[in-house]
Design an enzyme around this catalytic site. Structure first.
Site, short mmCIF file in Angstrom:
data_model
loop_
_atom_site.label_atom_id
_atom_site.label_comp_id
_atom_site.label_asym_id
_atom_site.label_seq_id
_atom_site.Cartn_x
_atom_site.Cartn_y
_atom_site.Cartn_z
CE1 TYR A 1 -54.34 -24.07 -8.68
CE2 TYR A 1 -55.08 -26.35 -8.76
CZ TYR A 1 -54.13 -25.38 -9.06
OH TYR A 1 -52.99 -25.72 -9.75
CG ASP A 2 -59.89 -28.90 -6.90
OD1 ASP A 2 -58.67 -28.70 -7.07
OD2 ASP A 2 -60.36 -29.44 -5.88
CD GLU B 1 -29.70 -19.69 3.78
OE1 GLU B 1 -29.90 -20.76 3.18
OE2 GLU B 1 -29.16 -18.69 3.26
CE LYS C 1 -26.71 -29.95 5.42
NZ LYS C 1 -27.45 -31.18 5.12
CG ASP D 1 -32.96 -34.53 6.28
OD1 ASP D 1 -32.15 -34.72 5.34
OD2 ASP D 1 -33.15 -35.34 7.19
CE1 TYR E 1 -28.96 -24.54 -1.77
CE2 TYR E 1 -30.74 -25.68 -0.64
CZ TYR E 1 -29.60 -25.71 -1.43
OH TYR E 1 -29.11 -26.89 -1.88
CE LYS F 1 -24.97 -32.81 7.70
NZ LYS F 1 -24.37 -34.10 7.48
CB CYS G 1 -18.86 -69.70 5.35
SG CYS G 1 -20.15 -68.87 4.43
CB CYS H 1 -20.74 -72.38 1.70
SG CYS H 1 -19.16 -71.62 2.11
CB CYS I 1 -16.78 -67.15 3.05
SG CYS I 1 -17.06 -68.68 2.15
CB CYS J 1 -19.69 -69.12 -0.70
SG CYS J 1 -20.75 -68.46 0.58
S1 IVH Z 1 -26.26 -24.06 0.59
C1 IVH Z 1 -22.44 -25.35 -2.25
N1 IVH Z 1 -28.38 -23.89 2.11
O1 IVH Z 1 -27.36 -29.36 2.27
C2 IVH Z 1 -23.63 -25.93 -1.62
N2 IVH Z 1 -27.70 -26.04 1.38
O2 IVH Z 1 -24.07 -30.23 1.48
C3 IVH Z 1 -24.48 -24.81 -1.11
N3 IVH Z 1 -29.16 -27.86 2.10
O3 IVH Z 1 -27.45 -31.20 -0.33
C4 IVH Z 1 -25.59 -25.36 -0.33
N4 IVH Z 1 -30.60 -26.62 3.20
O4 IVH Z 1 -29.02 -29.24 -0.77
C5 IVH Z 1 -27.56 -24.71 1.45
N5 IVH Z 1 -30.26 -23.59 3.40
C6 IVH Z 1 -29.45 -24.40 2.75
C7 IVH Z 1 -29.66 -25.79 2.70
C8 IVH Z 1 -28.73 -26.59 2.01
C9 IVH Z 1 -30.30 -27.85 2.82
C10 IVH Z 1 -28.53 -29.07 1.54
C11 IVH Z 1 -28.02 -28.95 0.14
C12 IVH Z 1 -26.92 -29.96 0.05
C13 IVH Z 1 -26.47 -30.07 1.47
C14 IVH Z 1 -25.12 -29.38 1.64
#
Ligand code: IVH
Length: 667
Positions: free
Chosen positions: A35-36, A110, A112, A114, A219, A307, A401, A404, A419, A424
């Site tokens: 690749y490089d 799916e 979520k 981060d 997604y 969550k 405070c 001050c 305060c 201050c």
């Molecule tokens: S669907 C209308 N799918 O989670 C919003 N969001 O508040 C539709 N996120 O910041 C979002 N993985 O970027 C969806 N598989 C996933 C996700 C995902 C991470 C994030 C998204 C957003 C927050 C949702």
């Protein structure tokens, strides 16, 4: 020449293919050195013959020219967020609501991811623009940084026009390597992979972003016009087919029991993933059913984010430290024996206010339970009473405070101690920090540390002093090279031309947030007019309440403030509103203030062009058809939105009718 073009095309294809195999499929067919080598060849050709360099050349992966700022760009349709569920009961309620409205549904589960949400626009199958979510309506153009992410295809298999959305993230391995390097260089490490990803995508120099080894999972598709799919799972499969990276841990499940099983599985296994997740996203799989459920102001009704519960750990509370905010509020902070929680080491946590300490009877010396609220902000949850040392005594806030020495007061109806000494020092410094912050004057490079340094060296006392700083003032300061001084003075100079709302917000007038600053700047246009405004006038404005009106007038009447404004004017700090006033969009009566939805495939213009034209006429273009939609403009193959418009009896125009109207108005 033809030969060069041919070789360039070959190199593009090969390099794109290898990136795809390595970063999307996780299955490289050639060693990195191959690749490089090819990349080097392409770079050499482009250097010798710049006319062959295109915006989608794989050489952009190493990062192009640095920028001075990111352009703000409106999203074609807002980037919404998701409602949250924290337990089984809330999930069952979500499911019940859906079944009540549309009957039995299949769910897509799916991970979520981060990281941070990004939207990627493709025109004729080429990646042309990438935005951050921003405030949901307007994002920042970070295209050049996103181009450095190998998992984002620069060109896809078909010449389609659409926008995909997903999550950019930093894999755990890249995060560890980055922090190791930071520590070696004695730099502050990133708190977690998400911050590291966000920081990397906000680099103005794409070459730096390129070094950060980010990735992405897509997604969703924003505009289904060019898309075959009828389900979320079908859309993800289609994204796979086109060359995008999607997350393959997704599962289609038949009902809420399936959702709960999926959640259980990933609660147990999340630590084994090579990237961080903070929950599970559950979506109604069928797109027509999604449309039927619709949206609230902020989020789709057809999806929810589960969550994961915050991790809790026990550590010792060594001390309680007090800090004074910009408005004089005294905030107690817990000083803890350092402990790892949710991926980072925590040694400080907010205790919010005196009432909370009393309520939870938290004492210095206690063993305390610590968690991260929303997995970000460390918080002391409670004391472990049976581990309390015998000599631990209830905590009392001081009466004066700590900065001050002025007596602290508790304003009626407020939990906070304050305060109220306007001189201050701690408050003045916080006020200066606020003035330079991003939403206010946004002076790059002028962070908390430098502000403190400048204040303590008597170089700045009020916000206007910032504009009087000179090279000679700055150069003698510790850790301040000539280059840094130049950059700083430059950033200060640039900030002088900010539109009025930034200055207004920066002044730190009580109760005046960024949004109200915008409203005032737009309405009164200049500081001079604002200085004359009365309380009665202000309260008559829709978004301004009594408390705010009083606070603004009292502030601007103050002689010291008038002097401060003169001092700012003397250095040519802009005092005028620079944006376009919404009332100035004249528009056409057929469109002004109308809510319009575009659906289906337009033949004679792009959706963006249609939207821009409609907005010029004063219309609001939205994405889903509701009872308040005035007109639906339907192109070819318009689907459920058209059905819905018919159901509501909304006016529907064909594209030809729309074009005829355009010609009538503009032509
Ligand atoms: S669907 C209308 N799918 O989670 C919003 N969001 O508040 C539709 N996120 O910041 C979002 N993985 O970027 C969806 N598989 C996933 C996700 C995902 C991470 C994030 C998204 C957003 C927050 C949702």
């Amino acid at each position: 020449m033809e030969n060069i073009q041919q070789r360039v095309n070959e190199l593009h294809d090969l390099l794109n293919q290898y990136s795809y195999e390595y970063y999307v499929q996780d299955n490289p067919s050639v060693p990195d050195s191959e690749y490089d080598k090819l990349l080097r060849e392409l770079i050499d050709i482009e250097e010798a013959h710049p006319e062959y360099k295109t915006a989608d050349s794989p050489t952009v992966r190493v990062g192009g020219e640095a920028q001075s700022s990111f352009e703000k760009v409106d999203h074609d349709t807002p980037m919404l967020s998701l409602g949250n569920a924290f337990n089984e009961e809330e999930l069952r309620r979500f499911d019940a609501r859906i079944r009540e409205q549309i009957g039995q549904v299949e769910y897509m589960c799916e991970l979520k991811i981060d990281g941070l949400a990004v939207s990627l626009k493709y025109v004729d199958g080429r990646f042309v623009q990438g935005l951050t979510r921003g405030n949901g309506t307007t994002g920042e153009d970070i295209t050049e940084n996103l181009r450095t992410i190998h998992a984002i295809p620069l060109k896809i298999k078909e010449p389609l026009n659409f926008e995909v959305r997903g999550e950019a993230y930093m894999p755990r391995s890249s995060f560890m390597a980055l922090n190791e390097e930071k520590e070696k260089n004695e730099e502050q490490p990133f708190a977690n992979p998400r911050n590291a990803a966000a920081g990397s995508l906000r680099q103005l120099d794409p070459k730096l972003a390129a070094k950060r080894k980010l990735s992405v999972f897509l997604y969703s598709v924003n505009d289904f016009t060019d898309f075959e799919a009828t389900t979320q799972s079908g859309a993800l499969d289609e994204l796979d087919r086109l060359g995008f990276k999607t997350n393959h841990e997704r599962e289609r499940v038949a009902d809420i029991e399936g959702v709960l099983e999926y959640i259980k599985k990933w609660t147990e296994q999340r630590e084994n993933l090579p990237y961080d997740i903070d929950g599970i996203v559950i979506k109604v799989n069928d797109l027509e059913q999604q449309d039927e459920m619709g949206y609230t102001q902020k989020s789709p009704r057809w999806a929810i984010a589960y969550k994961f519960p915050a991790e809790e750990v026990i550590t010792k509370l060594q001390d309680i430290e007090l800090s004074i905010g910009r408005t004089g509020v005294v905030t107690p902070t817990a000083i803890l024996d350092p402990v790892r929680v949710a991926g980072t080491t925590v040694s400080r946590a907010s205790l919010h206010n005196e009432d909370l300490i009393k309520e939870r009877d938290i004492r210095i010396g206690d063993s305390v339970v610590v968690k991260k609220a929303g997995d970000i902000i460390p918080e002391v949850v409670r004391s472990v009473i049976d581990r309390r040392p015998e000599d631990a005594v209830p905590y009392h806030m001081p009466t004066h405070c700590p900065s001050c020495g002025h007596e602290l007061v508790r304003i009626e109806g407020e939990v906070a101690l304050r305060c109220i000494n306007p001189q201050c020092q701690a408050q003045l410094v916080e006020g200066l920090i606020h003035f330079v912050s991003r939403q206010a004057m946004n002076i790059d490079g002028l962070g908390t540390k430098i502000i403190q340094q400048l204040y303590h060296n008597h170089l700045i006392k009020d916000v206007a002093d910032i504009f009087y700083l000179t090279k000679d003032d700055l150069l003698p300061l510790e850790r301040m090279g000539a280059k840094k001084v130049d950059n700083l003075l430059n950033a200060i100079e640039m900030s002088k031309s900010n539109s009025l709302e930034h200055l207004l917000f920066g002044l730190g007038i009580r109760h005046l947030g960024a949004k109200a600053s915008q409203v005032l700047a737009e309405k009164y246009e200049t500081m001079d007019r604002l200085l004359e405004v009365t309380e009665e006038e202000l309260v008559s404005i829709h978004d301004i309440g009594d408390k705010l009106a009083q606070s603004v007038v009292t502030y601007l009447e103050n002689e010291d403030i008038k002097e401060l404004i003169e001092k700012l004017k003397h250095k040519n700090v802009n005092m005028k509103y620079k944006g376009v006033k919404s009332s100035e969009i004249e528009g056409h009566p057929d469109f002004k203030d109308k809510t319009i939805v575009l659906t289906g495939k337009l033949q004679q213009m792009t959706r963006k062009e249609a939207t821009a034209w409609l907005e010029m006429q004063g219309a609001k273009v939205t994405s889903s058809v509701t009872k308040s939609t005035d007109i639906v403009i339907a192109g070819e193959d318009a689907g459920s939105k058209l059905t819905k418009a018919e159901k509501f009896g909304t006016t529907v125009w064909t594209e030809d009718q729309f074009v005829a109207k355009q010609n009538e108005i503009s032509g």
